[in-house]
Design a protein around this motif. Structure first.
Motif, PDB file in Angstrom:
ATOM      1  N   THR A 161       0.707  -1.130  -0.196  1.00 24.39           N
ATOM      2  CA  THR A 161       0.175  -0.136  -0.052  1.00 24.39           C
ATOM      3  C   THR A 161       0.932   1.276  -0.019  1.00 24.39           C
ATOM      4  OG1 THR A 161      -1.745  -1.177   1.147  1.00 24.39           O
ATOM      5  CG2 THR A 161      -1.664   1.262   1.373  1.00 24.39           C
ATOM      6  N   ARG A 162       0.635   2.155  -1.001  1.00 25.55           N
ATOM      7  CA  ARG A 162       1.464   3.411  -1.185  1.00 25.55           C
ATOM      8  C   ARG A 162       1.266   4.384  -0.036  1.00 25.55           C
ATOM      9  NH1 ARG A 162       0.281   5.273  -7.042  1.00 25.55           N
ATOM     10  NH2 ARG A 162       2.160   6.838  -6.149  1.00 25.55           N
ATOM     11  N   TYR A 163      -0.047   4.793   0.198  1.00 24.74           N
ATOM     12  CA  TYR A 163      -0.321   5.920   1.173  1.00 24.74           C
ATOM     13  C   TYR A 163      -1.606   5.384   2.028  1.00 24.74           C
ATOM     14  CZ  TYR A 163       2.140   8.654  -2.327  1.00 24.74           C
ATOM     15  OH  TYR A 163       3.405   9.360  -3.005  1.00 24.74           O
ATOM     16  N   LEU A 164      -1.537   5.874   3.216  1.00 24.16           N
ATOM     17  CA  LEU A 164      -2.592   5.778   4.315  1.00 24.16           C
ATOM     18  C   LEU A 164      -2.863   6.998   4.899  1.00 24.16           C
ATOM     19  CD1 LEU A 164      -4.445   4.043   6.084  1.00 24.16           C
ATOM     20  CD2 LEU A 164      -2.532   3.759   7.618  1.00 24.16           C
ATOM     21  N   TYR A 165      -3.950   7.352   4.873  1.00 29.49           N
ATOM     22  CA  TYR A 165      -4.849   8.740   5.339  1.00 29.49           C
ATOM     23  C   TYR A 165      -5.474   8.263   6.316  1.00 29.49           C
ATOM     24  CZ  TYR A 165      -6.940  13.423   5.779  1.00 29.49           C
ATOM     25  OH  TYR A 165      -7.561  14.465   5.914  1.00 29.49           O
ATOM     26  N   THR A 166      -5.500   8.734   7.592  1.00 33.06           N
ATOM     27  CA  THR A 166      -6.387   8.067   8.681  1.00 33.06           C
ATOM     28  C   THR A 166      -6.626   9.360   9.736  1.00 33.06           C
ATOM     29  OG1 THR A 166      -6.857   6.607  10.312  1.00 33.06           O
ATOM     30  CG2 THR A 166      -4.436   7.299  10.170  1.00 33.06           C
ATOM     31  N   GLU A 167      -7.881   9.273  10.260  1.00 33.31           N
ATOM     32  CA  GLU A 167      -8.233  10.058  11.334  1.00 33.31           C
ATOM     33  C   GLU A 167      -7.633   9.453  12.568  1.00 33.31           C
ATOM     34  OE1 GLU A 167     -12.290  11.869  12.500  1.00 33.31           O
ATOM     35  OE2 GLU A 167     -12.165   9.710  13.031  1.00 33.31           O
ATOM     36  N   TYR A 168      -7.293  10.317  13.306  1.00 37.76           N
ATOM     37  CA  TYR A 168      -6.679   9.686  14.738  1.00 37.76           C
ATOM     38  C   TYR A 168      -6.770  10.913  16.026  1.00 37.76           C
ATOM     39  CZ  TYR A 168      -2.630  13.002  14.886  1.00 37.76           C
ATOM     40  OH  TYR A 168      -2.036  14.340  15.122  1.00 37.76           O
ATOM     41  N   LEU A 180      -1.489   9.003  18.077  1.00 35.13           N
ATOM     42  CA  LEU A 180      -0.585   8.843  16.908  1.00 35.13           C
ATOM     43  C   LEU A 180       1.032   8.048  17.396  1.00 35.13           C
ATOM     44  CD1 LEU A 180       0.033   9.252  13.782  1.00 35.13           C
ATOM     45  CD2 LEU A 180       0.721  11.828  14.662  1.00 35.13           C
ATOM     46  N   THR A 181       1.495   8.475  18.192  1.00 33.30           N
ATOM     47  CA  THR A 181       2.733   7.772  18.424  1.00 33.30           C
ATOM     48  C   THR A 181       2.539   6.206  18.542  1.00 33.30           C
ATOM     49  OG1 THR A 181       3.602   9.630  19.930  1.00 33.30           O
ATOM     50  CG2 THR A 181       4.884   7.472  20.231  1.00 33.30           C
ATOM     51  N   ASN A 182       1.791   5.799  19.187  1.00 30.43           N
ATOM     52  CA  ASN A 182       1.476   4.341  19.482  1.00 30.43           C
ATOM     53  C   ASN A 182       1.148   3.651  18.197  1.00 30.43           C
ATOM     54  OD1 ASN A 182       2.329   4.140  22.073  1.00 30.43           O
ATOM     55  ND2 ASN A 182       0.196   4.304  22.635  1.00 30.43           N
ATOM     56  N   LEU A 183       0.021   4.505  17.130  1.00 27.07           N
ATOM     57  CA  LEU A 183      -0.289   3.897  16.015  1.00 27.07           C
ATOM     58  C   LEU A 183       1.061   3.860  15.201  1.00 27.07           C
ATOM     59  CD1 LEU A 183      -3.475   5.668  15.156  1.00 27.07           C
ATOM     60  CD2 LEU A 183      -3.264   3.359  15.662  1.00 27.07           C
ATOM     61  N   LEU A 184       2.029   4.667  15.123  1.00 23.17           N
ATOM     62  CA  LEU A 184       3.270   4.532  14.319  1.00 23.17           C
ATOM     63  C   LEU A 184       4.175   3.324  14.824  1.00 23.17           C
ATOM     64  CD1 LEU A 184       4.399   8.448  14.077  1.00 23.17           C
ATOM     65  CD2 LEU A 184       3.304   7.064  12.338  1.00 23.17           C
ATOM     66  N   ASP A 185       3.924   3.155  15.924  1.00 24.59           N
ATOM     67  CA  ASP A 185       4.655   1.661  16.480  1.00 24.59           C
ATOM     68  C   ASP A 185       4.215   0.695  15.974  1.00 24.59           C
ATOM     69  OD1 ASP A 185       6.792   3.336  18.219  1.00 24.59           O
ATOM     70  OD2 ASP A 185       5.396   3.309  19.899  1.00 24.59           O
ATOM     71  N   LEU A 194       3.963  11.915   6.225  1.00 28.65           N
ATOM     72  CA  LEU A 194       4.120  12.959   5.179  1.00 28.65           C
ATOM     73  C   LEU A 194       3.476  14.423   5.630  1.00 28.65           C
ATOM     74  CD1 LEU A 194       3.231  11.801   1.410  1.00 28.65           C
ATOM     75  CD2 LEU A 194       5.591  12.273   2.444  1.00 28.65           C
ATOM     76  N   LYS A 195       2.585  14.130   6.155  1.00 28.76           N
ATOM     77  CA  LYS A 195       1.690  15.449   6.822  1.00 28.76           C
ATOM     78  C   LYS A 195       0.903  15.070   8.008  1.00 28.76           C
ATOM     79  CE  LYS A 195      -0.292  19.755   5.773  1.00 28.76           C
ATOM     80  NZ  LYS A 195      -0.833  20.691   4.859  1.00 28.76           N
ATOM     81  N   ASP A 196       0.893  15.700   9.099  1.00 29.05           N
ATOM     82  CA  ASP A 196       0.123  15.685  10.140  1.00 29.05           C
ATOM     83  C   ASP A 196      -0.913  16.936  10.436  1.00 29.05           C
ATOM     84  OD1 ASP A 196      -0.981  15.417  12.728  1.00 29.05           O
ATOM     85  OD2 ASP A 196       0.729  15.338  13.787  1.00 29.05           O
ATOM     86  N   PHE A 197      -2.116  16.444  10.094  1.00 29.58           N
ATOM     87  CA  PHE A 197      -2.931  17.708   9.986  1.00 29.58           C
ATOM     88  C   PHE A 197      -3.641  17.971  11.558  1.00 29.58           C
ATOM     89  CE2 PHE A 197      -2.972  15.667   5.892  1.00 29.58           C
ATOM     90  CZ  PHE A 197      -2.924  16.550   5.109  1.00 29.58           C
ATOM     91  N   GLY A 198      -3.136  17.166  12.520  1.00 30.46           N
ATOM     92  CA  GLY A 198      -3.662  17.468  13.827  1.00 30.46           C
ATOM     93  C   GLY A 198      -4.645  16.560  14.343  1.00 30.46           C
TER      94      GLY A 198
END
Length: 208
Positions: A161-168, A180-185, A194-198
């Motif tokens: 999968t190239r890109y994942l855009y998700t609410e968090y 977000l930190t745990n999701l990245l783990d 690429l970009k954190d929209f908050g």
């Protein structure tokens, strides 16, 4: 992130897009409008019965496939916590989740969770295997606190999968919701922001 930006980012003639938590199809229609010049395929997922009914009434063409259920870390059936506005039975059916609400009840007290229903659930890996999907160009995910379950159930297909855009959220709006930190783990080192929209984040697979 708007759909034109997504089209420019994906930049291919036959994109495969997954919209996980497609609600009543409003964003789906935006995708259709923007990607109309491409031979795209879109797989949509929604567990809320009210939203499914509205989605179906939009009469999308055969490029748009709908799975009437949730996406998580196993396949079978699951209890779904339905949401609604306290003032209108059919309004604001956008906050339902396979996770029970927690801080959501305090943050938005006018949205209530007083109904449950049993819905089908699948993992990304099982769904993609069944539908012979070998790669995904873009995932748009809005799963109301179940982001970690989505990732855990898609270990294999996320490699392609190239890109994942998700609410968090870094607040526990739903029981067990990860910040977000745990999701990245959970998703691992092959992915970068690429970009954190908050309240949403765009991730890129560094290997593709």
């Amino acid at each position: 992130m708007n759909k034109v930006e997504i089209k420019n980012l994906v930049n291919c003639l036959k994109p495969i897009i997954l919209e996980i938590g497609c609600a009543d199809g409003g964003d789906t229609q935006d995708f259709v409008n923007v990607f109309s010049g491409t031979d795209f395929k879109m797989y949509c997922f929604e567990p809320e019965p009210t939203n499914i009914k509205i989605f179906k009434n939009r009469n999308f063409n055969d490029n748009i496939k709908l799975f009437e259920g949730a996406v998580g870390d196993y396949s079978g059936y699951i209890e779904f916590n339905r949401s609604r506005s306290s003032g209108d039975y059919n309004a604001l059916r956008y906050s339902g989740s396979i996770n029970k609400p927690k801080e959501h009840l305090n943050e938005w007290p006018f949205i209530v969770f007083d109904e449950k229903t049993t819905v089908p659930i699948t993992t990304l890996d099982n769904f993609c295997n069944s539908n012979k999907i070998s790669h995904i160009d873009f995932i748009w995910a809005d799963v109301q606190g179940a982001e970690d379950k989505l990732i855990k159930g898609g270990v294999e297909i996320l490699k392609n999968t190239r890109y994942l855009y998700t609410e968090y959220s870094n607040k526990e709006y739903y029981i067990g919701q990860m910040g977000l930190t745990n999701l990245l783990d959970v998703i691992g080192n092959d992915w970068e922001i690429l970009k954190d929209f908050g309240t949403d984040v765009l991730l890129r697979n560094k290997n593709l």
